[in-house]
Design a protein around this motif. Structure first.
Motif: not given
Length: 408
Positions: A175-181
Motif C-alpha cells: 500500500l505504498s501507492f499513497a504519496k502522502e503516506g
C-alpha cells in the motif's frame, strides 16, 4: 494528526493555556486508564498536582463525560473517598490487522474490552486504492452496525506487514501507492486519526501490554504466519531501529546457495521457513500422491491453505507435522544468532502458526538447544502466545492509547 479526545478539540483559550490544561487532564486520564479507578487523593499522589486543582480537573472531566463516578472506596482512616474511572463508552478505538490474504477489524472501548471483531477471508492485499477503498467501506459498515459516529472514534490503529516508517505513517512494502503516506491517506478518507506500524512490532506491543511479555524486559516476539516477522523488546521498550525497520528476521542469510527470495536476495530464512513455504511444500507433495489427512481435501477441490494445514497438524497428521518439524529446525538455527546477540529472557511464538502449540515450539527448542551456547539458551524461555494471531490487533490498541496518553 495526533489523536485527541473529543473534549480536547473543544477546549478554549490561548495555545499555551490549552496545552497546559490538556497535559493536566491527560495525567488524570492516563492514571485512571492504567490503574482502573482511583480517589482524588490517589490522583494527587501520582500526578503531583495540588488537591484543589485535581478536584477541579476531575469535575471538568466528569462534565465532559470521559470520567464516571465509580462509587465509594474503602476508608484508610476518616471519610470514605469517592472513586473515579474512565467512561468506557466515551470513545472507541478501531484496530485493523492487514495480512496477505485476510483483513481483521476490531472495535475496542476505553477499558480495552473488545466490542466487536470481524475477519474477512480472501481479502488479498494489493498495492492499490481499490484495496484501501474496500477497507474504508468495511470500517464504515461496522461503525454503522454498531451505531458509532466518526466523532466517537478516538483513532484507528493499523498493523501491516513489511517495511514501515511508523513515525511518518508511510509504508514501503505494501500500500505504498499513497504519496502522502498511508496513515494520512486513510485519515482523510475516514475522518479520524490513523496510526500504523509493522505487524511484528505491534505484535510485540500487544504481548507487552496484554500478553506473555507483560512485565518482561528483553523479549523477542516472532510473528509466524504466511511470512516471518520479529518484534523486539529491549530493556522494557519496543525497539524499532533508526528508520523503524528493525526486525526483518525473515531476511537473514541462511543458505548462500539457496532460492531467490521475494526481497531480491538469495537464501533468506523465509525461503526455507514460513507459512507460505510450508503450504507450498505440502501441496507439492500432495500432488505427487503423498498420504495425508489433507489429501481428501485436495481431492474434493478444497484449497489446502495455511488454515487447513494448521488444522491437520493439530489433528495429528504425521506428514504435516514432519514438514513443520523441518521448518522448525531452520527457524531454531536462525534464532540462535539472535539469542547469542541479544540474550533475551523470553521468545514468544505468535501468529497463525502459534495455534500448533508444541508442534512448532518443540522442534524450535530442539534446534536452539543443539546449536546455541547452553549457558545462554538455558535461560531463554520459549513459549507460544496466548493472544495467538490477535496479538498484532491488540498491539494496534496499545499503540493508539500509548500515543494518546503518553504511556511508554
Amino acid at each position: 494528526m495526533r489523536p485527541e479526545f473529543k473534549y480536547e478539540k473543544e477546549l478554549a483559550g490561548t495555545a499555551n493555556a490549552k496545552k497546559r490544561k490538556m497535559e493536566q487532564y491527560r495525567k488524570i486520564v492516563s492514571h485512571l486508564y492504567v490503574i482502573g479507578k482511583a480517589s482524588i487523593a490517589d490522583i494527587v499522589k501520582q500526578s503531583k498536582i495540588s488537591q484543589p486543582l485535581v478536584a477541579s480537573l476531575v469535575d471538568d472531566l466528569l462534565g465532559f463525560g470521559i470520567l464516571l463516578d465509580n462509587g465509594i472506596g474503602e476508608s484508610i482512616g476518616g471519610r470514605r473517598p469517592n472513586l473515579y474511572c474512565i467512561n468506557p463508552e466515551y470513545q472507541y478505538v478501531l484496530g485493523i490487522d492487514i495480512n496477505l490474504h485476510t483483513l481483521t477489524i476490531a472495535l475496542f472501548d476505553l477499558n480495552n474490552q473488545l466490542v466487536c471483531r470481524q475477519e474477512f477471508k480472501n481479502f488479498d492485499l494489493e498495492n492499490s486504492s481499490i484495496y484501501t477503498d474496500q477497507l474504508v467501506v468495511k470500517v464504515n459498515e461496522i461503525l454503522r452496525e454498531m451505531n458509532i459516529s466518526t466523532a466517537n472514534v478516538l483513532a484507528m490503529g493499523v498493523s501491516i506487514p513489511g517495511l514501515v516508517d511508523a513515525e511518518n505513517g508511510i509504508t514501503f512494502t505494501h500500500l505504498s501507492f499513497a504519496k502522502e503516506g498511508l496513515a494520512f491517506y486513510l485519515s482523510n478518507k475516514l475522518g479520524f486519526s490513523v496510526l500504523l506500524d509493522n505487524d511484528a512490532r505491534l505484535m510485540a506491543l500487544g504481548e507487552k501490554a496484554f500478553g506473555k511479555a507483560k512485565g518482561k524486559k528483553d523479549v523477542l516476539c516472532l510473528n509466524l504466519s504466511n511470512r516471518i516477522g520479529l518484534g523486539i523488546i529491549l530493556n522494557g521498550q519496543l525497539y524499532s531501529g533508526k528508520n523503524g525497520f528493525a526486525g526483518e528476521f525473515g531476511h537473514i542469510l541462511i543458505d548462500p546457495d539457496g532460492d531467490l527470495c521475494y526481497c531480491g536476495k538469495i537464501g533468506c530464512l523465509e525461503t526455507l521457513t514460513s507459512g507460505e513455504i510450508l503450504v507450498r511444500n505440502i501441496n507439492k507433495a500432495l500432488e505427487k500422491g503423498q498420504a495425508s489427512l489433507l489429501s481428501s481435501k485436495k481431492d474434493k477441490g478444497f484449497s489446502v491453505d495455511l488454515r487447513a494445514v494448521i488444522e491437520a497438524i493439530v489433528e495429528g497428521d504425521q506428514f504435516a507435522i514432519d514438514q513443520l518439524n523441518k521448518m522448525g529446525e531452520y527457524l531454531g538455527k536462525g534464532l540462535v544468532t539472535l539469542i547469542h546477540l541479544l540474550n533475551p529472557e523470553m521468545i514468544i511464538i505468535g501468529g497463525r502458526l502459534a495455534h500448533t502449540g508444541k508442534y512448532i515450539s518443540d522442534p524450535v527448542n530442539m534446534a536452539m538447544n543443539k546449536y546455541a551456547m547452553d549457558r545462554i539458551s538455558s535461560e531463554t524461555e520459549l513459549v507460544c502466545s496466548e493472544l495467538l494471531d490477535d496479538s498484532a490487533l491488540m498491539g494496534t490498541l496499545s499503540n493508539v492509547m500509548n500515543e494518546v496518553l503518553g504511556i511508554n
